[in-house]
Design a protein around this motif. Structure first.
Motif, PDB file in Angstrom:
ATOM      1  N   ASP A 133       0.762  -0.962  -0.002  1.00 39.49           N
ATOM      2  CA  ASP A 133      -0.081   0.282   0.161  1.00 39.49           C
ATOM      3  C   ASP A 133       0.884   0.680  -0.050  1.00 39.49           C
ATOM      4  N   VAL A 134       0.202   2.742  -0.473  1.00 37.71           N
ATOM      5  CA  VAL A 134       0.872   3.756  -0.406  1.00 37.71           C
ATOM      6  C   VAL A 134       0.255   4.247  -0.303  1.00 37.71           C
ATOM      7  N   HIS A 135       0.916   5.819   0.866  1.00 34.65           N
ATOM      8  CA  HIS A 135      -0.475   6.518   0.046  1.00 34.65           C
ATOM      9  C   HIS A 135       0.072   7.843   0.216  1.00 34.65           C
ATOM     10  N   GLN A 136      -0.606   8.990  -0.394  1.00 36.52           N
ATOM     11  CA  GLN A 136      -0.008  10.352  -0.187  1.00 36.52           C
ATOM     12  C   GLN A 136       0.664  10.858   0.971  1.00 36.52           C
ATOM     13  N   LEU A 137       1.882  11.421   0.901  1.00 37.56           N
ATOM     14  CA  LEU A 137       1.766  12.414   2.385  1.00 37.56           C
ATOM     15  C   LEU A 137       1.555  14.294   2.014  1.00 37.56           C
ATOM     16  N   ALA A 138       0.857  15.021   2.854  1.00 37.73           N
ATOM     17  CA  ALA A 138       1.131  15.822   2.751  1.00 37.73           C
ATOM     18  C   ALA A 138       0.811  17.455   4.282  1.00 37.73           C
ATOM     19  N   GLU A 139       1.014  18.440   3.395  1.00 39.12           N
ATOM     20  CA  GLU A 139       1.007  19.363   5.090  1.00 39.12           C
ATOM     21  C   GLU A 139       0.062  19.359   5.723  1.00 39.12           C
ATOM     22  N   GLY A 140      -0.482  19.253   7.042  1.00 38.25           N
ATOM     23  CA  GLY A 140      -1.431  19.329   7.544  1.00 38.25           C
ATOM     24  C   GLY A 140      -2.124  18.308   8.019  1.00 38.25           C
ATOM     25  N   GLU A 141      -1.785  17.510   6.762  1.00 35.89           N
ATOM     26  CA  GLU A 141      -2.687  16.507   7.018  1.00 35.89           C
ATOM     27  C   GLU A 141      -1.850  15.525   8.673  1.00 35.89           C
ATOM     28  N   GLU A 142      -2.850  14.523   9.353  1.00 36.00           N
ATOM     29  CA  GLU A 142      -2.448  13.712  10.452  1.00 36.00           C
ATOM     30  C   GLU A 142      -1.892  12.652  10.003  1.00 36.00           C
ATOM     31  N   PHE A 143      -0.932  12.433  10.439  1.00 38.16           N
ATOM     32  CA  PHE A 143       0.013  11.296  10.120  1.00 38.16           C
ATOM     33  C   PHE A 143      -0.846  10.093  10.936  1.00 38.16           C
ATOM     34  N   TRP A 144      -1.077   9.454  10.734  1.00 43.13           N
ATOM     35  CA  TRP A 144      -1.385   7.862  11.371  1.00 43.13           C
ATOM     36  C   TRP A 144      -0.945   6.830  10.624  1.00 43.13           C
ATOM     37  N   LEU A 145      -0.231   6.137  11.782  1.00 39.63           N
ATOM     38  CA  LEU A 145       0.261   4.799  11.111  1.00 39.63           C
ATOM     39  C   LEU A 145       0.538   4.107  12.886  1.00 39.63           C
ATOM     40  N   GLY A 146       0.633   2.748  12.320  1.00 33.35           N
ATOM     41  CA  GLY A 146       0.388   1.475  13.074  1.00 33.35           C
ATOM     42  C   GLY A 146      -0.630   1.646  14.641  1.00 33.35           C
ATOM     43  N   GLY A 147      -1.775   2.089  13.559  1.00 33.71           N
ATOM     44  CA  GLY A 147      -2.626   2.726  14.828  1.00 33.71           C
ATOM     45  C   GLY A 147      -2.150   3.756  16.306  1.00 33.71           C
ATOM     46  N   ILE A 148      -0.748   4.710  15.980  1.00 35.24           N
ATOM     47  CA  ILE A 148      -1.146   5.292  16.327  1.00 35.24           C
ATOM     48  C   ILE A 148      -0.863   6.437  15.601  1.00 35.24           C
ATOM     49  N   LYS A 149      -0.706   8.034  16.189  1.00 38.24           N
ATOM     50  CA  LYS A 149      -1.710  10.072  16.056  1.00 38.24           C
ATOM     51  C   LYS A 149       0.759  10.033  16.131  1.00 38.24           C
ATOM     52  N   LEU A 150       1.393  10.027  14.851  1.00 40.28           N
ATOM     53  CA  LEU A 150       2.400  10.951  14.664  1.00 40.28           C
ATOM     54  C   LEU A 150       2.155  12.083  14.654  1.00 40.28           C
ATOM     55  N   ASP A 151       3.692  13.076  15.629  1.00 41.36           N
ATOM     56  CA  ASP A 151       3.749  14.560  15.605  1.00 41.36           C
ATOM     57  C   ASP A 151       5.090  14.358  14.404  1.00 41.36           C
ATOM     58  N   TYR A 152       4.056  15.134  13.086  1.00 45.57           N
ATOM     59  CA  TYR A 152       4.761  15.125  12.166  1.00 45.57           C
ATOM     60  C   TYR A 152       3.821  16.381  11.065  1.00 45.57           C
ATOM     61  N   HIS A 153       4.422  17.234  10.399  1.00 42.69           N
ATOM     62  CA  HIS A 153       4.330  18.303  10.066  1.00 42.69           C
ATOM     63  C   HIS A 153       3.659  17.937   8.813  1.00 42.69           C
ATOM     64  N   LYS A 154       3.794  16.135   7.936  1.00 43.81           N
ATOM     65  CA  LYS A 154       2.412  15.856   7.213  1.00 43.81           C
ATOM     66  C   LYS A 154       1.705  14.743   7.681  1.00 43.81           C
ATOM     67  N   GLY A 155       1.148  14.300   6.628  1.00 42.87           N
ATOM     68  CA  GLY A 155       0.531  13.210   6.920  1.00 42.87           C
ATOM     69  C   GLY A 155       0.095  12.332   5.951  1.00 42.87           C
ATOM     70  N   GLY A 156      -0.739  11.277   6.117  1.00 46.61           N
ATOM     71  CA  GLY A 156      -1.325  11.110   4.952  1.00 46.61           C
ATOM     72  C   GLY A 156      -2.514  11.556   4.399  1.00 46.61           C
ATOM     73  N   VAL A 157      -2.692  11.374   3.075  1.00 45.81           N
ATOM     74  CA  VAL A 157      -4.017  11.765   2.230  1.00 45.81           C
ATOM     75  C   VAL A 157      -4.703  10.087   2.436  1.00 45.81           C
TER      76      VAL A 157
END
Length: 167
Positions: free
Chosen positions: A10-34
């Protein structure tokens, strides 16, 4: 014993301002998955590998991105439902081996927490779940930090009931 192997990608685009969920936890990062759901690529790849192993098609078949009920859904719910589908067909999870491709942020320190969360959702031992992370040495869409990808291989097995053995 009836063993089956499944593979997921699987692949997901990363974009500014989106939440970044990975492995069931929320990462603190300026980009997130679309994505239509929370775009947790790690959980999605596990779902695809499990569904494929059981010959149950793929995540899009069961949880369509055209269906409003899945808009923004927590992917842990999708994983829980996927595991339930597997168990309805009489399968249990043997083990999973998952690799996430991500240039930044570095997620190795978060892997133990991800394993705990995912093992609990799937009701398996953390020993049966291998999570790894890699970069692409700044090559491709992952290296340019445009996206995240993940690969998973799973082993499932058919549960044999005592009555099945007597026949």
């Amino acid at each position: 014993m009836n063993f089956r192997i499944g593979y997921g990608y699987d692949v997901h685009q990363l974009a500014e301002g989106e939440e970044f969920w990975l492995g069931g936890i929320k990462l603190d990062y300026h980009k997130g998955g679309v994505g239509h759901s929370d775009a947790d690529v790690l959980i999605h790849v596990i779902c695809d590998a499990l569904l494929g192993a059981a010959n149950l098609r793929d995540i899009g078949f069961h949880f369509s991105d055209q269906d409003a009920q899945y808009k923004g859904i927590d992917s842990k719910i999708l994983l829980e439902r996927t595991v339930a589908l597997l168990r309805e067909k009489g399968y249990e999870i043997g083990n999973l081996d998952v690799t996430v491709g991500l240039q930044k942020p570095k997620i190795n320190p978060l892997i133990p927490e991800m394993k705990t969360v995912l093992a609990k959702v799937m009701k398996i031992s953390e020993e049966d779940l291998s999570l790894k992370a890699t970069t692409t040495e700044k090559l491709g869409f992952v290296g340019r930090e445009e996206g995240v990808d993940a690969h998973a291989v799973v082993l499932i097995y058919k549960v044999e009931h005592q009555g099945d053995l007597d026949q």
